[in-house]
Design a protein around this motif. Structure first.
Motif, PDB file in Angstrom:
ATOM      1  N   ASP A  49      63.604  15.151  61.171  1.00  0.00           N
ATOM      2  CA  ASP A  49      64.876  15.601  60.436  1.00  0.00           C
ATOM      3  C   ASP A  49      66.183  14.738  60.993  1.00  0.00           C
ATOM      4  N   LEU A  50      66.551  13.969  60.023  1.00  0.00           N
ATOM      5  CA  LEU A  50      67.756  13.065  60.300  1.00  0.00           C
ATOM      6  C   LEU A  50      69.287  13.822  60.088  1.00  0.00           C
ATOM      7  N   VAL A 118      64.681   6.051  60.845  1.00  0.00           N
ATOM      8  CA  VAL A 118      63.851   6.757  59.852  1.00  0.00           C
ATOM      9  C   VAL A 118      62.343   6.407  60.185  1.00  0.00           C
ATOM     10  N   LEU A 131      59.051  14.094  57.588  1.00  0.00           N
ATOM     11  CA  LEU A 131      60.180  13.634  57.216  1.00  0.00           C
ATOM     12  C   LEU A 131      60.592  13.878  55.841  1.00  0.00           C
ATOM     13  N   THR A 136      66.600  12.210  52.879  1.00  0.00           N
ATOM     14  CA  THR A 136      66.729  11.071  53.570  1.00  0.00           C
ATOM     15  C   THR A 136      67.634   9.987  52.956  1.00  0.00           C
ATOM     16  N   SER A 209      73.004  14.694  49.332  1.00  0.00           N
ATOM     17  CA  SER A 209      72.233  14.723  50.476  1.00  0.00           C
ATOM     18  C   SER A 209      70.790  15.430  50.482  1.00  0.00           C
TER      19      SER A 209
END
Length: 241
Positions: A49-50, A118, A131, A136, A209
C-alpha cells in the motif's frame, strides 16, 4: 507565454533551486517511507500500500511549493523588473499562467521519480495482498490537482510582498488553512460541519484517492486554482495601473 514558461523552467534549473526542490522532495519522502521507523514506513507496514506516501506528500508539498513560488513575482517587485514584464507583448493572464505553469511543471518533475515506488511495492505483493492500482492512480491524479491549487496560491501570495519570506509564510498559511484548517474548524466548532468539510482540499483529495474521479472534486480543485489565478491577475492589474 511559451517563452515566459521556458524562461521560468530555465531559471529554476539554471540555479540550484530546481535541483534542490527535486532532491529535498525525494529525500524527505525516501527517508520517511523506506528508512525511518514509524507509521509511514512502507516496508514495516506489512501491506502492499502506498497510502503512507499519499498521506505524507501533501504535507511536504505544503512547504515545498510555497518555497518554489515565493520568488515568482516577489523578485520582480523587489528588482523593479515587473514594469519590464508589463511591456512585453503578453496579456496579464499570459504572464500569470507562464509563472504558474513554470512552477507546476517543476513540482511534477519532482513527483515523477516516485512512480518507481509503485513498481517496488508491486514486487512485494502476494495473492492476498495486492496493490490497488485504481486508488494508487487516483491518488496521483489527486496530487496533480493539489499541486495546481498549492501553486496558484503560492503565485498569488508572491504578488503581495517584495519579501520572499513573507510570501512564503502567507502561502503556507493559506495552503494549510484550505487543506486542513477549514475542516478542523468545522469539527471544533460543531457548526456547519458538512459545509466546512466540503470546502476542505483534504476532503476532495481523499475522495479522488479512492480511485473514483468525481466531477465535483475536479470542479472544486479547478475552482480553487482558478480563483487564486484570477486574484493574481487582479493584483497585477492594480500594480500596472
Amino acid at each position: 507565454m511559451k517563452a515566459l514558461l521556458l524562461r521560468e523552467i530555465k531559471s529554476f534549473f539554471g540555479s540550484p533551486i530546481g535541483y534542490l526542490v527535486v532532491v529535498i522532495f525525494l529525500l524527505i519522502n525516501g527517508l520517511f517511507l523506506w528508512v525511518f521507523e514509524g507509521e509511514y514506513n512502507i516496508l514495516n507496514s506489512g501491506f502492499a500500500d502506498l497510502g503512507p506516501f499519499f498521506t505524507l506528500t501533501p504535507w511536504i508539498l505544503l512547504f515545498l511549493i510555497p518555497a518554489t513560488t515565493m520568488r515568482s513575482f516577489s523578485d520582480e517587485l523587489k528588482l523593479g523588473t515587473i514594469e519590464l514584464l508589463f511591456t512585453k507583448p503578453l496579456s496579464t493572464w499570459e504572464i500569470v499562467l507562464g509563472k504558474f505553469l513554470g512552477a507546476f511543471v517543476l513540482i511534477i518533475i519532482a513527483l515523477l521519480p516516485t512512480l518507481l515506488y509503485v513498481f517496488v511495492v508491486k514486487d512485494y505483493t502476494y495473492a492476498d495482498n495486492v496493490l490497488d492500482m485504481g486508488s494508487t492512480m487516483g491518488s496521483y491524479f489527486g496530487l496533480c490537482f493539489l499541486i495546481a491549487a498549492y501553486t496558484a496560491i503560492g503565485v498569488f501570495t508572491s504578488t503581495l510582498s517584495e519579501n520572499q519570506i513573507v510570501a512564503f509564510i502567507l502561502a503556507v498559511f493559506l495552503c494549510f488553512a484550505i487543506f486542513y484548517g477549514i475542516e478542523a474548524l468545522g469539527t471544533l466548532t460543531g457548526m456547519f460541519t458538512e459545509q466546512f468539510t466540503y470546502l476542505s482540499m483534504q476532503t476532495h483529495f481523499k475522495s479522488i484517492s479512492r480511485g473514483v474521479i468525481d466531477t465535483r472534486d475536479i470542479i472544486y480543485f479547478a475552482s480553487v486554482t482558478g480563483i487564486f489565478l484570477a486574484a493574481t491577475v487582479y493584483k497585477l492589474k492594480t500594480l500596472k495601473a
